[in-house]
Enzyme design. Structure first.
Site, mmCIF file in Angstrom:
data_model
loop_
_atom_site.group_PDB
_atom_site.id
_atom_site.type_symbol
_atom_site.label_atom_id
_atom_site.label_comp_id
_atom_site.label_asym_id
_atom_site.label_seq_id
_atom_site.Cartn_x
_atom_site.Cartn_y
_atom_site.Cartn_z
ATOM 1 N N SER A 161 0.843 -1.203 0.000
ATOM 2 C CA SER A 161 0.000 0.000 0.000
ATOM 3 C C SER A 161 0.877 1.252 0.000
ATOM 4 O O SER A 161 1.698 1.421 -0.902
ATOM 5 C CB SER A 161 -0.940 -0.044 1.208
ATOM 6 N N ASP A 327 -8.646 -6.637 -4.545
ATOM 7 C CA ASP A 327 -8.225 -5.330 -4.045
ATOM 8 C C ASP A 327 -8.801 -4.245 -4.946
ATOM 9 O O ASP A 327 -8.384 -4.087 -6.090
ATOM 10 C CB ASP A 327 -6.693 -5.271 -4.045
ATOM 11 N N HIS A 360 -7.960 -5.469 -0.145
ATOM 12 C CA HIS A 360 -6.654 -4.807 -0.064
ATOM 13 C C HIS A 360 -5.838 -5.296 1.125
ATOM 14 O O HIS A 360 -4.621 -5.469 1.034
ATOM 15 C CB HIS A 360 -6.883 -3.295 0.042
#
Length: 388
Positions: A161, A327, A360
């Site tokens: 991320s 995601d 995610h």
């Protein structure tokens, strides 16, 4: 009386329980905003031992609400490190073999200089007086930390991320200092949709009357309600509908019938409220503004004439790019853009898309196929580097 988590978290901002390096006026941090930050400090944790030729160091870059406590008990929450499933003796990122570094990013609130840190000129917390921080600024501070530790070249830089953005920035800004790079569940720029979600979160924080223009620490206030709403909205983007349905469905919370009111009737509502409440105990509201803004501004191609491949021109770094099928914050298309750019730059790159419905946050969870992919890549690179 025992300190509250909020009090502990505020103590950590200036006096972290982890290691810390302070850079004085002779080593200012040049920020992308065109100003310098000085003095400043970087809080970090290390695990394992640095070998004699300092060739076994792995830098782990944390995500938006993460911190340096990747594989040890958290000093505020008392919970295990956020990546203990992956980092430790005999694990995928094997601390018997590698020297692992994880720093709290500049702008955050667990010991690296951020808006909750005391400004030496005023004695008060920076608040919104801190210059805007970018991903490049975070990486530049990490590079100073790595240099301080006497390490010229990292065996690998790994992160998911926002951490993955840092990985890409490392590879672009310091290619000679990165042997391998593992960007996970990330992208080379923040999308309009992601910026939109962040703006909702920021507006929630700033609408809290206790936020007080960012000066809540000076006034002894805590804008927890606004930050909790921001966290709830963001947390939805970390999950997926199949995972939510499997875990909560439309089940009611501790009741057989709806109340026909606005209490948390559904389990998913109760879950999100819990996420919001626990988050505000450990995180600074202004840091949330700064770090989301840093992600919004990230656009690696824009620094290279709009062509992402130019960011990696001539790189010798070996890449392993990872995405997850469910995601929707950083969908696989974002990773494919990075892979195509790396291919165009002639880089060595592996790409794996992990089949999962966990969204995610899958990169933080026990995903055997994901762990196997990272394990295989790092072991192959370690053999190539003579570390095995």
């Amino acid at each position: 009386m025992a300190k509250s988590r909020v009090a502990k978290a505020r103590d950590e901002a200036n006096n972290p329980s982890s290691k810390v390096v302070r850079f004085g006026s002779d080593k200012p941090l040049q920020l992308a905003a065109g100003v310098t930050l000085s003095p400043f400090q970087v809080a970090y944790q290390t695990y394992g031992e640095l070998n004699a030729d300092k060739s076994n160091a792995i830098l782990i870059c944390h995500a938006l609400t993460g911190d340096q406590h990747v594989a040890n008990q958290h000093p505020v929450t008392g919970k295990p490190g956020w990546w203990e499933a992956l980092v430790g003796p005999g694990k995928v990122i094997d601390t018997d073999r590698f020297f692992v570094i994880c720093s709290n990013v500049i702008g955050s609130c667990l010991g690296s200089t951020g808006p909750a840190s005391a400004n030496e000129e005023t004695g008060q917390a920076y608040g919104l007086g801190l210059p805007v921080i970018t991903i490049k600024d975070m990486v530049r501070a990490q590079a100073m930390l790595v240099e301080y530790l006497g390490i010229e070249r990292l065996f690998s830089v790994v992160g998911g991320s926002m951490g993955g953005m840092q990985v890409l920035e490392w590879a672009a800004s310091y290619p000679e200092r990165v042997n391998t790079a593992v960007p996970i569940a990330t992208g080379a720029r923040h999308t309009a949709q992601n910026i939109a979600f962040h703006e909702v979160g920021r507006q929630a924080v700033m609408a809290d009357p206790d936020w007080r223009g960012g000066a809540y620490l000076k006034d002894g206030r805590h804008p927890g309600k606004g930050l909790a709403v921001a966290r709830m909205a963001a947390h939805i983007t970390y999950l997926s509908e199949p995972a939510l349905h499997r875990k909560f469905g439309r089940n009611l919370q501790d009741r057989d019938q709806p109340t026909f009111g606005f209490d948390a009737d559904f389990q998913i509502e109760s879950y999100l409220r819990h996420q919001g409440i626990t988050f505000v105990d450990r995180f600074d509201a202004n840091s949330y503004l700064y770090l989301t803004r840093a992600m919004d501004y990230f656009d690696l191609a824009s620094e290279h004439g709009g062509l992402l491949s130019r960011a990696f021109k001539g790189t010798k770094t070996r890449f392993c790019v990872v995405s997850f099928t469910s995601d929707w914050l950083f969908p696989t298309e974002e990773s494919r853009m990075v892979v195509h750019a790396l291919n165009a730059a002639g880089a060595s790159v592996s790409f794996v898309e992990i089949e999962t419905d966990r969204g995610h946050d899958a990169f933080l969870l026990d995903e055997p196929e994901f762990h196997a992919a990272i394990d295989g890549f790092l072991k192959a690179a370690a053999r190539n580097a003579g570390l095995i």
